[in-house]
Scaffold this active site. Structure first.
Site, mmCIF file in Angstrom:
data_model
loop_
_atom_site.group_PDB
_atom_site.id
_atom_site.type_symbol
_atom_site.label_atom_id
_atom_site.label_comp_id
_atom_site.label_asym_id
_atom_site.label_seq_id
_atom_site.Cartn_x
_atom_site.Cartn_y
_atom_site.Cartn_z
ATOM 1 N N ASP A 1 44.794 28.820 24.277
ATOM 2 C CA ASP A 1 43.334 29.126 23.392
ATOM 3 C C ASP A 1 43.562 28.227 22.296
ATOM 4 O O ASP A 1 44.630 28.101 21.449
ATOM 5 C CB ASP A 1 43.832 30.714 22.935
ATOM 6 C CG ASP A 1 42.894 31.193 21.773
ATOM 7 O OD1 ASP A 1 43.141 31.796 21.221
ATOM 8 O OD2 ASP A 1 41.613 30.349 21.619
ATOM 9 N N ASN B 1 41.037 28.354 19.525
ATOM 10 C CA ASN B 1 40.443 28.816 18.542
ATOM 11 C C ASN B 1 40.615 29.991 17.983
ATOM 12 O O ASN B 1 39.785 30.817 17.381
ATOM 13 C CB ASN B 1 38.703 28.592 18.797
ATOM 14 C CG ASN B 1 38.378 29.619 19.753
ATOM 15 O OD1 ASN B 1 39.363 30.064 20.572
ATOM 16 N ND2 ASN B 1 37.154 30.115 19.795
ATOM 17 N N ASP C 1 41.167 33.186 19.535
ATOM 18 C CA ASP C 1 40.391 34.623 19.686
ATOM 19 C C ASP C 1 41.136 35.219 20.733
ATOM 20 O O ASP C 1 40.530 36.009 21.359
ATOM 21 C CB ASP C 1 38.981 34.316 19.910
ATOM 22 C CG ASP C 1 38.713 33.461 21.229
ATOM 23 O OD1 ASP C 1 37.558 33.097 21.690
ATOM 24 O OD2 ASP C 1 39.807 32.853 21.755
ATOM 25 N N ASP D 1 40.444 28.648 26.633
ATOM 26 C CA ASP D 1 39.226 28.097 26.590
ATOM 27 C C ASP D 1 39.345 26.216 26.879
ATOM 28 O O ASP D 1 40.459 25.947 27.080
ATOM 29 C CB ASP D 1 38.657 27.932 25.094
ATOM 30 C CG ASP D 1 39.613 27.489 24.265
ATOM 31 O OD1 ASP D 1 39.874 28.392 23.128
ATOM 32 O OD2 ASP D 1 40.150 26.437 24.222
ATOM 33 N N GLU E 1 37.409 28.707 50.275
ATOM 34 C CA GLU E 1 38.348 29.709 50.344
ATOM 35 C C GLU E 1 37.681 30.760 51.506
ATOM 36 O O GLU E 1 36.758 31.032 51.330
ATOM 37 C CB GLU E 1 38.349 30.388 49.062
ATOM 38 C CG GLU E 1 39.205 31.835 49.092
ATOM 39 C CD GLU E 1 38.743 32.723 48.292
ATOM 40 O OE1 GLU E 1 39.575 33.647 47.978
ATOM 41 O OE2 GLU E 1 37.423 33.022 47.889
ATOM 42 N N ASP F 1 44.451 35.304 42.620
ATOM 43 C CA ASP F 1 44.266 36.678 43.072
ATOM 44 C C ASP F 1 45.508 37.174 43.742
ATOM 45 O O ASP F 1 45.532 38.127 44.398
ATOM 46 C CB ASP F 1 43.255 36.148 44.343
ATOM 47 C CG ASP F 1 41.800 35.991 43.880
ATOM 48 O OD1 ASP F 1 41.219 35.416 44.640
ATOM 49 O OD2 ASP F 1 41.499 36.475 42.825
HETATM 50 O O1 ISL Z 1 42.467 38.755 48.857
HETATM 51 C C1 ISL Z 1 41.480 39.301 48.521
HETATM 52 C C2 ISL Z 1 40.734 40.282 49.130
HETATM 53 O O2 ISL Z 1 41.528 40.816 50.218
HETATM 54 C C3 ISL Z 1 40.729 39.130 47.155
HETATM 55 O O3 ISL Z 1 41.701 38.796 46.270
HETATM 56 C C4 ISL Z 1 39.615 38.275 46.862
HETATM 57 O O4 ISL Z 1 38.722 38.964 46.497
HETATM 58 C C5 ISL Z 1 39.295 37.390 47.944
HETATM 59 O O5 ISL Z 1 40.299 36.394 48.519
HETATM 60 C C6 ISL Z 1 38.248 36.567 47.450
HETATM 61 O O6 ISL Z 1 38.405 35.988 46.294
HETATM 62 C C7 ISL Z 1 37.291 35.266 45.643
HETATM 63 O O7 ISL Z 1 36.306 35.773 45.322
HETATM 64 C C8 ISL Z 1 36.235 36.942 44.540
HETATM 65 C C9 ISL Z 1 37.050 36.938 43.425
HETATM 66 O O8 ISL Z 1 37.178 38.093 43.025
HETATM 67 C C10 ISL Z 1 38.325 36.322 43.708
HETATM 68 O O9 ISL Z 1 39.073 35.807 42.110
HETATM 69 C C11 ISL Z 1 37.908 34.838 44.095
HETATM 70 O O10 ISL Z 1 38.967 34.004 44.406
HETATM 71 C C12 ISL Z 1 34.939 37.281 44.367
HETATM 72 O O11 ISL Z 1 34.179 36.304 43.867
HETATM 73 CA CA CA Z 2 39.813 30.595 22.773
#
Ligand code: ISL
Ligand code: CA
Length: 630
Positions: free
Chosen positions: A102, A104, A106, A110, A333, A405
């Site tokens: 961070d 600034n 808050d 950022d 992903e 995640d």
């Molecule tokens: O592992 C997962 C499902 O079992 C989740 O954590 C994840 O939602 C999935 O891998 C997809 O993740 C991506 O899309 C999601 C977002 O919440 C995650 O942060 C992103 O990495 C929706 O956009």
């Molecule tokens: Ca900030």
């Protein structure tokens, strides 16, 4: 064409058939031998449900046949020379901007904060930075719900700040990868607002609407459908109620996405990480999900969109029309995609994605992220050996343990502080010496661990909060909270630990998410002054990787495959050779052979052992890299 009368071995020979059966076996914690032995192999596929203890019903076989008869191509294996690419040699670093730095006061990380730490990242030896989403968003899912793709989220700064960040990254010889979230947008995005208020406009078909919902469920609990009064219809959202799935069948929409991506590439961005990109093609008619698959996977309907009928066409189009003209990098992903699907999505001659993230190694068989269990490193060994030996030279593996995640890997394996850093270094040795592209997640280089959240009020993640509410319908709050605590994504989203000062040097005010006292003993400032710290170890390891190019493209030869708790392998090419030996347990492990060569790096610094002992066994979690004669 495979039918119910086809033999299990023929279905298993089909790339998609193999991936799906392996996923079911993984979910059910049944060893693959259960279907690969010749007796079972000759049985008709329709007996599979019985074989799998009736956890799967008749409908499963129909679904399986529908899926695998859409795909019959297998990625050809080759021992041709692996084509050289910068992203096969690079080390990537993922930043979760909200929790990085961070600038600034808050309490929210950022872009100027990231700029102030670019020298730290450069000194770590990083070649490319992946930024989680920084676009304008109401933050229902912390930026993965985008309202405007051409605007920077006000919490993070301005487009000027972004332009400065990109310039500063390039000035240091690094690259920048943005997060491309195009399976869905925020319900506040103008496309969605126009789709519900002017259904007859071109936007009316940009999303997925149905007169009645089917049984698909959201990854963030509950139904995957919102009732839309304005249209007296239901709209699909596989994630939160404010993340509406886009209809990729609509060509005009795809072209708008292509133009948006080109806009960022024109600015000089070097590539993209593509969010849940394997979900963008849904099966025609959006049929109900099979009950037995839904029960097993925990989500209903996933078989109708995790590897949809037009996925390859959409990715090939994106590659040809957008990424190739800019020589842009892409990593997808792809939760739920097995090895064969990953090959079909990334094989270089198929011109779709450069790489994917597969998640099968993050939980041991039969476990989900919210199960409280101790992760077994022998499972990691078996996964890595499988990918090193079977992914092939047309494909580049991605190597990672952590992201925004998932809970911290050290905490999943062993919470005993005594082993924290030697274990963190062991994980780094595997990640940075196998063949593949490493992705380090912010804080992993410091050995950060899960945080001690005390109450649900400290949790911020929509997935965790929704699951908590759902669990409280069937269990006491304490029990529900402890389940959340096990697998919450918030463990990865606590502030980066820069120093021992208040708020860990992340901010001068209380951060947006809590942090416990760990930063007082674990922080970058302390570790930069400690030659034996895990941060210094990462710096040395990444420098070693740049010096020994055999790590990029050399062969991987695994020894002691069947020896439990011992992971040993060679990296060899015509010029040089390395030997890596790792004890995966907390007990001394007898050595099977003593490497003849020069010890380049070890996660054990002090040499307290007599040379004799030194030779005969490996200490708990010991990991050594030797230069040996080719
Ligand atoms: O592992 C997962 C499902 O079992 C989740 O954590 C994840 O939602 C999935 O891998 C997809 O993740 C991506 O899309 C999601 C977002 O919440 C995650 O942060 C992103 O990495 C929706 O956009
Ligand atoms: Ca900030």
């Amino acid at each position: 064409m495979l039918t119910k009368k086809s033999r299990i071995k023929d279905v298993y020979a089909n790339p998609i058939g193999r991936d799906i059966i392996n996923r079911m076996l993984l979910q059910m914690n049944i060893n693959r031998k259960a279907v690969t032995n010749p007796i079972v192999g000759n049985l008709k596929i329709m007996v599979l449900p019985k074989l799998l203890k009736n956890q799967l019903d008749e409908g499963f076989v129909d679904t399986l046949l529908t899926l695998l008869n859409t795909e019959d191509e297998t990625v050809r294996s080759t021992d041709e020379i692996i084509p050289r690419e910068w992203w096969k040699e690079a080390v990537f670093y993922q930043i979760y901007p909200r929790s990085f730095k961070d600038s600034n006061g808050d309490g929210i990380g950022d872009l100027q904060g990231i700029i102030s730490k670019l020298d730290y990242i450069k000194e770590l030896g990083i070649d490319a930075i992946w930024l989680s989403p920084i676009y304008d968003s109401p933050n229902d899912d912390n930026g993965y719900d985008i309202r405007d793709y051409h605007k920077i989220m006000s919490d993070f700064g301005t487009m000027e700040d972004f332009d400065k960040l990109l310039t500063e990254i390039h000035n240091r010889g690094m690259r920048l990868i943005m997060d491309l979230v195009v399976n869905h947008t925020s319900d506040e995005h103008k496309w969605y607002q126009q789709a519900i208020h002017e259904p007859d406009s071109k936007y009316g078909d940009y999303y997925i609407f149905k007169p009645q919902p089917n049984n698909w469920t959201s990854f963030f609990s509950g139904s995957a459908w919102n009732y839309v009064e304005e249209r007296n219809q239901y709209a699909l959202h596989l994630f939160s109620k404010k993340q509406m799935d886009l209809n990729w069948e609509n060509e005009a929409l795809r072209h708008e996405i292509h133009d948006m991506v080109k806009w960022w590439l024109e600015k000089g961005v070097d590539g993209f990480r593509l969010d849940v990109i394997n979900y963008i093609s849904k099966r025609k008619g959006l049929p109900d999900g099979n009950k037995s698959i839904g029960k097993l996977m925990g989500y209903y309907g996933v078989e109708h969109y995790f590897y949809g009928p037009s996925l390859h066409d959409y990715l090939h189009e994106l590659k040809e029309k957008v990424f190739m003209p800019y020589n842009a990098f892409s990593v997808g992903e792809t939760p739920g995609a097995g090895m064969e699907m990953s090959k079909l999505l990334t094989a270089d001659y198929r011109k779709e994605l450069d790489m994917v993230f597969s998640f099968d190694h993050l939980e041991t068989p039969g476990h989900t992220r919210y199960d409280d269990y101790q992760y077994d490193l022998n499972y990691l060994k078996s996964c890595m050996v499988n990918w090193m030996e079977n992914y092939g030279n047309h494909c580049q593996p991605s190597l990672f343990y952590e992201n925004h995640d998932n809970p911290r890997m050290i905490s999943k394996i062993n919470a005993n502080q005594k082993y924290r850093y030697v274990l963190g270094k062991l994980l780094a040795v595997i990640q940075l010496t196998l063949r593949g592209t490493p992705f380090i997640y912010q804080g992993q280089e410091l050995g950060m661990i899960n945080q001690c959240f005390k109450t649900i009020s400290e949790i911020r993640d929509v997935e965790s909060l929704n699951l908590y509410d759902e669990l409280c319908n069937t269990m006491k709050e304490e029990e529900a909270f402890s389940k959340i605590l096990t697998g919450s994504r918030d463990h990865a989203r606590t502030p980066m630990q820069w120093s021992g000062e208040q708020y860990a040097g992340f901010s001068t005010v209380k951060p947006w998410i809590m942090m416990d006292e760990d930063y007082k003993s674990c922080n970058a400032k302390l570790q930069l002054q400690d030659e034996n710290s895990i941060l210094r170890f990462f710096q040395k390891l990444i420098a070693l990787r740049k010096e020994y190019k055999v790590i990029y493209y050399g062969n991987v030869i695994v020894s002691n495959k069947k020896v439990k708790d011992l992971f040993t392998y060679y990296r060899k090419d015509e010029n040089e050779a390395l030997y890596i030996e790792i004890n995966l347990s907390t007990t001394n492990k007898k050595r099977t052979k003593h490497p003849k060569g020069r010890l380049l790096l070890s996660n054990y610094t002090e040499d307290i052992l007599s040379s004799k002992d030194r030779l005969s066994f490996l200490r708990p979690y010991e990991a050594n890299i030797w230069a040996i004669y080719p």
